[in-house]
Design an enzyme around this catalytic site. Structure first.
Site, PDB file in Angstrom:
ATOM      1  N   LYS A  18       0.850  -1.196   0.000  1.00  0.00           N
ATOM      2  CA  LYS A  18       0.000   0.000   0.000  1.00  0.00           C
ATOM      3  C   LYS A  18       0.881   1.240   0.000  1.00  0.00           C
ATOM      4  O   LYS A  18       1.447   1.606   1.027  1.00  0.00           O
ATOM      5  CB  LYS A  18      -0.887  -0.012   1.250  1.00  0.00           C
ATOM      6  CG  LYS A  18      -2.207   0.750   1.106  1.00  0.00           C
ATOM      7  CD  LYS A  18      -2.106   2.240   0.911  1.00  0.00           C
ATOM      8  CE  LYS A  18      -1.983   2.999   2.211  1.00  0.00           C
ATOM      9  NZ  LYS A  18      -1.958   4.480   1.973  1.00  0.00           N
TER      10      LYS A  18
ATOM     11  N   GLU B  39       9.437   0.720  10.976  1.00  0.00           N
ATOM     12  CA  GLU B  39      10.498   1.708  10.768  1.00  0.00           C
ATOM     13  C   GLU B  39       9.835   3.058  10.971  1.00  0.00           C
ATOM     14  O   GLU B  39       9.073   3.513  10.127  1.00  0.00           O
ATOM     15  CB  GLU B  39      11.077   1.629   9.352  1.00  0.00           C
ATOM     16  CG  GLU B  39      11.739   0.312   9.015  1.00  0.00           C
ATOM     17  CD  GLU B  39      13.088   0.126   9.677  1.00  0.00           C
ATOM     18  OE1 GLU B  39      13.567   1.084  10.345  1.00  0.00           O
ATOM     19  OE2 GLU B  39      13.661  -0.955   9.532  1.00  0.00           O
TER      20      GLU B  39
ATOM     21  N   CYS C 124      13.410  10.116   7.610  1.00  0.00           N
ATOM     22  CA  CYS C 124      13.230   9.727   9.011  1.00  0.00           C
ATOM     23  C   CYS C 124      14.559   9.751   9.759  1.00  0.00           C
ATOM     24  O   CYS C 124      14.598   9.981  10.961  1.00  0.00           O
ATOM     25  CB  CYS C 124      12.583   8.352   9.107  1.00  0.00           C
ATOM     26  SG  CYS C 124      13.368   7.119   8.086  1.00  0.00           S
TER      27      CYS C 124
ATOM     28  N   GLU D 285       9.820  15.452  15.653  1.00  0.00           N
ATOM     29  CA  GLU D 285      10.284  15.286  14.289  1.00  0.00           C
ATOM     30  C   GLU D 285       9.574  16.301  13.400  1.00  0.00           C
ATOM     31  O   GLU D 285       8.348  16.333  13.342  1.00  0.00           O
ATOM     32  CB  GLU D 285       9.967  13.861  13.816  1.00  0.00           C
ATOM     33  CG  GLU D 285      10.563  13.533  12.477  1.00  0.00           C
ATOM     34  CD  GLU D 285      10.308  12.092  12.069  1.00  0.00           C
ATOM     35  OE1 GLU D 285       9.228  11.575  12.373  1.00  0.00           O
ATOM     36  OE2 GLU D 285      11.202  11.499  11.435  1.00  0.00           O
TER      37      GLU D 285
END
Lengths: 514, 279
Positions: free
Chosen positions: A219, A293, A327, A424
């Site tokens: 996906k 992750e 990331c 983040e």
């Protein structure tokens, strides 16, 4: 410039170090007068004539292209121009169910029974096709996602192909990876990937799963479905048995359907920590295998003995590569106090040379922010940084009128409690903190719930390994940053997730091993 | 209970009575751990983590071997405890010997698993890149009900061999043997806090430990499905690593399977380090 001339920058007043720092500063100031302002580059756009984007894409299920049961389609928008590139299907639970059934049938009838070397041959064929169509895929990746063509061309595509090449060779060697431990595939893997590296993440997910003998339901993200769909076409052309790879597009609900489907044996997710936690919670008690992750807030530590010019390049790449939509971006710069001013000067000078604009221009360093929603998030956090008292520096550059843009930005005077030091941002925004001793640097670097990556810059080998041993992060780049390779395991500690991708260690995520 | 290298009662003052097998036997009062006892144990384990994980692998191996020696010295006591918990004399003896063997086997793993899990990665480009296993941190273990001794030892040995520290919830069926095992721990050279043994009700204490932010991983043996689901849900709040396993009693006695390096690999993190290589 040699390491020696830069390594000595900074230090106490009146020492030769100080003189060296002053010399560097003068040189940088002189350079900045001419660079960037004095002339403009001529446009160098990558051609689009060889790229074929269909007006509408259906779902790739069981080896065929099928309209979604709901009949609903979403628009794919180019973030650099806001033009509509195409429509893509929104898969419902019903469609996901069909995809999982197709994957199960393919697993039982074909993929798990195939001679492993033959499985490898299919994966090699995908790798070769990616190389053959690299130019088209790179252009589509930049159009759909907003990243500079030089990155999609020189990083995403070669690495995506490398992942299929690397894993193809594992298909018939699994018992050598885990000697005496009888590795077996898990079955159907449901894989949900993010929008920052659409094709590369598809490769990271599919290649090891297929090599290990699993079948897949992939996906892609709703803002960047195109290259995964083109990859599905490549897989179709490579003549894989129908259902071995299924691509279902859609938004969050589609992803939740993939993750929650009872027929899925293994879930692999790359994305935000928040969503990862929701997935882990949802899978509690199901016995499904899971790898995550998730996010990061990497510390990039610069010691005073570091080669500063190289460190500056590493810092720039660490935070502005892919507009900071990474990331493992080095978003917290920890600088030894003695070189803070010299490094900051060089950093600002270097930032002034970054070219922000059209992702398809070969000279562009920083492209468009991936979506309007992401731009809003970056703006919110930057506003919080200003409100909380950090000093902001953004490069002055003309941003295009249409599309989603954010000028490369850094903050100084950042405290550990600031949101821009803890959360983040996932954008081209660097937060700078300082330290005085190696222990303090390690303490600050580890003071986060994340643990995906970290960087360390020093001229001293023993120090770099000493620091690397103490950092709680899955990847540590010493005197380099943002390097990837399919043979090198990648993944997080702490709330950056669990499981590894790449290398022998990454295969474990797709195998049952005694 | 054995926490931070010392034998403690529950701060709650509560206890559970354990009667010798067969009805009319002696009664002992076993501490019933509270949520606070769980927190104290995590604190002790977190405090011991830095020292334990930083020790040389060679040294860790010797300490684990010393634990085997201490178990050997307590053979009779451990076997008697297992018998009081309901085992036949022969079965008790066999379980004790297996537990000693298990400790010897893991003592040998301490300086070897690294070489098996680590890799030198042949990356494309001028970089020296390698991957090494590191400890995860504090691991909370639910020991299986049976075998009470071998299950406890077999579950915690791979965890501490990997450099982690742990909090173990002992078997509810035979908690007494876990406390005898604690005496072997206390007289070995294991630093205080590396292994902390709690007795009490798993369903009462574990949910708090599963939600504790300083716990890195859960290792659940023979925990019923409903409780396991609750624990896994709580674990998601801090992305804990959850390992769950349901081994039959006989499987715990399979030396080859239970000393597989895979048991250690479940409790390591992999760190990849990159460095440029050039003239």
């Amino acid at each position: 410039m040699s390491d020696n001339s830069t390594a000595a920058a900074g230090g106490d007043g009146g020492t030769p170090r100080d003189a060296s720092a002053a010399r560097d500063a003068t040189a940088a100031r002189d350079a900045a007068v001419v660079f960037g302002d004095a002339w403009r580059y001529a446009p160098a756009p990558e051609g689009r004539d060889h790229v074929k984007i269909a007006p509408r894409y259906d779902l790739f299920i069981g080896g065929a292209w099928r309209a979604p049961a709901s009949g609903r389609y979403l628009d794919s928008i180019s973030p650099s121009t806001e033009e509509k590139l195409c429509e893509f299907a929104e898969a419902s639970e019903q469609d996901v169910d069909l995809a999982v059934q197709a994957a199960r049938a393919a697993y039982e009838k074909h993929w798990s029974r195939m001679r492993p070397l033959d499985r490898g041959k299919y994966i090699y064929r995908i790798a070769r096709a990616l190389q053959e169509k690299a130019r088209e895929l790179a252009v589509v990746e930049s159009l759909d996602g907003g990243k500079p063509i030089k990155e999609s061309r020189d990083v995403d595509l070669p690495l995506a192909a490398a992942h299929f090449f690397y894993h193809a060779g594992w298909a018939d060697k699994l018992e050598h990876a885990f000697p005496g431990r009888d590795p077996r595939p898990l079955g159907v893997a449901g894989q949900v990937i993010p929008w920052n590296f659409p094709l590369l993440m598809a490769a990271w997910k599919l290649a090891p799963a297929l090599a290990a003998g699993n079948t897949c339901v992939l996906k892609p993200a709703e803002t960047t479905p195109l290259t995964a769909l083109l990859l599905a076409k490549i897989i179709e052309e490579a003549d894989l048995p129908p259902g071995v790879v299924n691509v279902v597009t859609g938004a969050g609900a589609t992803g939740a359907a993939v993750v929650g489907h009872p027929g899925v044996d293994k879930v692999a997710f790359t994305g935000s920590t928040e969503v990862g936690k929701r997935i882990q919670r949802a899978l509690a008690g199901t016995g499904k295998r899971l790898t995550l992750e998730l996010g990061g807030k990497a510390a990039n530590i610069v010691f005073e003995d570091a080669p500063l010019d190289q460190a500056v390049e590493g810092i720039i790449g660490g935070i502005f590569f892919n507009q900071g939509h990474v990331c493992c971006a080095g978003s917290r710069l920890l600088v030894e106090e003695s070189v803070h001013d010299a490094l900051l000067f060089k950093l600002r000078e270097r930032m002034a040379t970054l070219r922000v604009g059209d992702p398809l221009d070969k000279n562009t360093d920083v492209g468009a922010i991936n979506s309007r929603a992401q731009l809003a998030k970056i703006e919110e956090l930057v506003a919080a940084g200003e409100r909380e008292g950090a000093a902001r520096f953004s490069v002055s550059c003309a941003l295009p009128q249409r599309g989603y843009w954010f000028a490369p930005t850094l903050f100084t005077g950042v405290a550990q409690s600031h949101r821009i030091a803890r959360e983040e941002i996932f954008g081209p925004v660097l937060s700078i903190l300082t330290f005085r001793t190696p222990d303090e640097a390690i303490e600050k670097a580890n003071n986060t719930m994340y643990g995906l990556s970290a960087g360390v810059w020093t001229g001293k080998g023993s120090k770099s390994f000493w620091v690397a041993q103490r950092l709680r992060a899955g990847v540590v780049w010493a005197n380099t940053f943002n390097k990837f390779d399919p043979s090198a395991p990648f993944g997080g500690y702490k709330e950056s997730g669990f499981g590894r991708e790449g290398g022998r260690q990454g295969l474990l995520a797709y195998l049952e091993v005694d | 209970m054995f926490v931070g290298g010392a034998f403690v009662r529950s701060e709650s003052g509560r206890y559970t009575q354990v009667r010798d097998h067969g009805g009319a036997g002696a009664v002992e009062n076993i501490p019933r751990a509270s949520r606070k006892d769980g927190r104290d144990a995590v604190l002790a384990a977190a405090g011991a983590l830095g020292g334990w994980s930083a020790r040389a692998a060679y040294n860790r191996g010797q300490i684990l071997y010393r634990l085997a020696e201490m178990l050997e010295a307590r053979r009779a006591e451990l076997a008697a405890s297992l018998e009081r918990g309901g085992l036949e004399a022969g079965a008790a003896e066999r379980e004790v010997l297996s537990a000693i063997d298990r400790a010897v086997a893991y003592a040998g793993w301490a300086d070897k698993y690294q070489s098996l899990f680590a890799s030198l990665n042949p990356v494309s480009g001028p970089h020296f890149t390698f991957t090494v296993p590191e400890p995860m941190g504090v691991v909370v273990i639910a020991a299986p009900p049976r075998p009470a001794l071998l299950g406890l030892a077999g579950a915690l040995l791979p965890v501490i061999t990997a450099g982690n520290t742990c909090v173990v919830l002992a078997s509810e069926v035979d908690p007494r043997t876990a406390l005898v095992f604690g005496e072997a721990l206390a007289t070995s050279d294991l630093p205080g806090g590396v292994v902390n043994v709690l007795t009490g009700q798993l369903a009462e204490v574990l949910p708090h430990l599963a939600a504790h932010m300083d716990v890195a991983a859960l290792d659940l043996h023979g925990v019923d499905a409903a409780l396991a689901k609750r624990l896994e849900e709580a674990a998601a709040a801090s992305v804990k690593r959850v390992r769950a396993r349901s081994l039959g009693e006989a499987e715990w006695f399979d030396d080859r399977a239970a000393t597989s390096p895979r048991w250690i690999e479940r409790f390591v993190e992999m760190k990849t380090i990159w460095h440029p290589a050039g003239p």
